[in-house]
Design a protein around this motif. Structure first.
Motif, short mmCIF file in Angstrom:
data_model
loop_
_atom_site.label_atom_id
_atom_site.label_comp_id
_atom_site.label_asym_id
_atom_site.label_seq_id
_atom_site.Cartn_x
_atom_site.Cartn_y
_atom_site.Cartn_z
N CYS A 63 4.56 9.84 0.16
CA CYS A 63 3.83 8.68 0.67
C CYS A 63 4.05 8.61 2.18
CB CYS A 63 4.33 7.40 0.00
SG CYS A 63 3.66 5.90 0.76
N ILE A 111 3.60 6.19 4.13
CA ILE A 111 4.16 4.90 4.54
C ILE A 111 5.65 4.82 4.19
CG2 ILE A 111 3.96 2.39 4.24
CD1 ILE A 111 0.99 2.94 3.40
N HIS A 112 6.03 5.45 3.08
CA HIS A 112 7.42 5.45 2.61
C HIS A 112 7.81 6.90 2.33
CE1 HIS A 112 5.37 1.72 1.10
NE2 HIS A 112 6.37 1.16 1.76
N PRO A 152 0.83 -1.21 0.00
CA PRO A 152 0.00 0.00 0.00
C PRO A 152 0.86 1.26 0.00
CG PRO A 152 0.00 -1.01 2.18
CD PRO A 152 0.77 -1.93 1.28
N HIS A 153 0.34 2.30 -0.60
CA HIS A 153 0.98 3.61 -0.62
C HIS A 153 -0.08 4.68 -0.37
CE1 HIS A 153 4.77 2.07 -2.19
NE2 HIS A 153 4.13 1.48 -3.19
N THR A 154 0.39 5.89 -0.08
CA THR A 154 -0.51 7.04 -0.05
C THR A 154 0.05 8.12 -0.98
OG1 THR A 154 0.49 8.46 1.66
CG2 THR A 154 -0.86 6.57 2.42
N MET A 162 9.42 8.48 -0.80
CA MET A 162 8.67 8.63 -2.07
C MET A 162 8.09 10.03 -2.11
SD MET A 162 6.54 5.02 -2.10
CE MET A 162 5.52 5.54 -3.49
CU LIG Z 1 4.49 4.15 -0.19
#
Ligand SMILES: [Cu+2]
Length: 113
Positions: free
Chosen positions: A100, A102-103, A65-67, A106
């Motif tokens: 993102c 979560i990451h 998953p990403h945002t 990014m």
């Molecule tokens: Cu991500």
């Protein structure tokens, strides 16, 4: 600016000044929808130039998953699983950084003119 606000502003200016804005409003149905693919823990493209009122459509092609989240809070897709899309209309001019959640490595930038 919301459509409601824009109409309110147009109501305050003389007709000859409002004409260019009305022409742009009539063109609203033709606004660009720019696709951004999220793949390999990256936004592609991650440098985006669009016109005011255009849309950016993020689609996650990764298993993870990403945002797509604006640093200024203007938009946040929430978690996008594989195949999920999120569309945002860019109604104000300027430069908008996104990432993102979560990451955080990014990142990308949308320039609206
Ligand atoms: Cu991500």
């Amino acid at each position: 600016m919301t459509n409601t606000t824009r109409r309110a502003v147009l109501g305050l200016v003389p007709g000859f000044l409002a004409a260019p804005a009305l022409i742009r409003a009539a063109h609203a149905g033709g606004h660009l929808r720019l696709p951004v693919n999220i793949q390999g823990n990256a936004f592609n493209p991650n440098t985006i130039e669009i016109g005011q009122g255009d849309y950016v459509v993020f689609t996650n092609a990764d298993g993870a998953p990403h945002t797509a989240t604006a640093r200024d809070g203007f938009f946040d897709s929430g978690n996008l699983n594989r195949g999920d899309s999120f569309e945002v209309r860019m109604t104000q001019t300027g430069t908008f950084d996104f990432f993102c959640r979560i990451h955080p490595s990014m990142t990308g930038t949308i320039t609206v003119t």
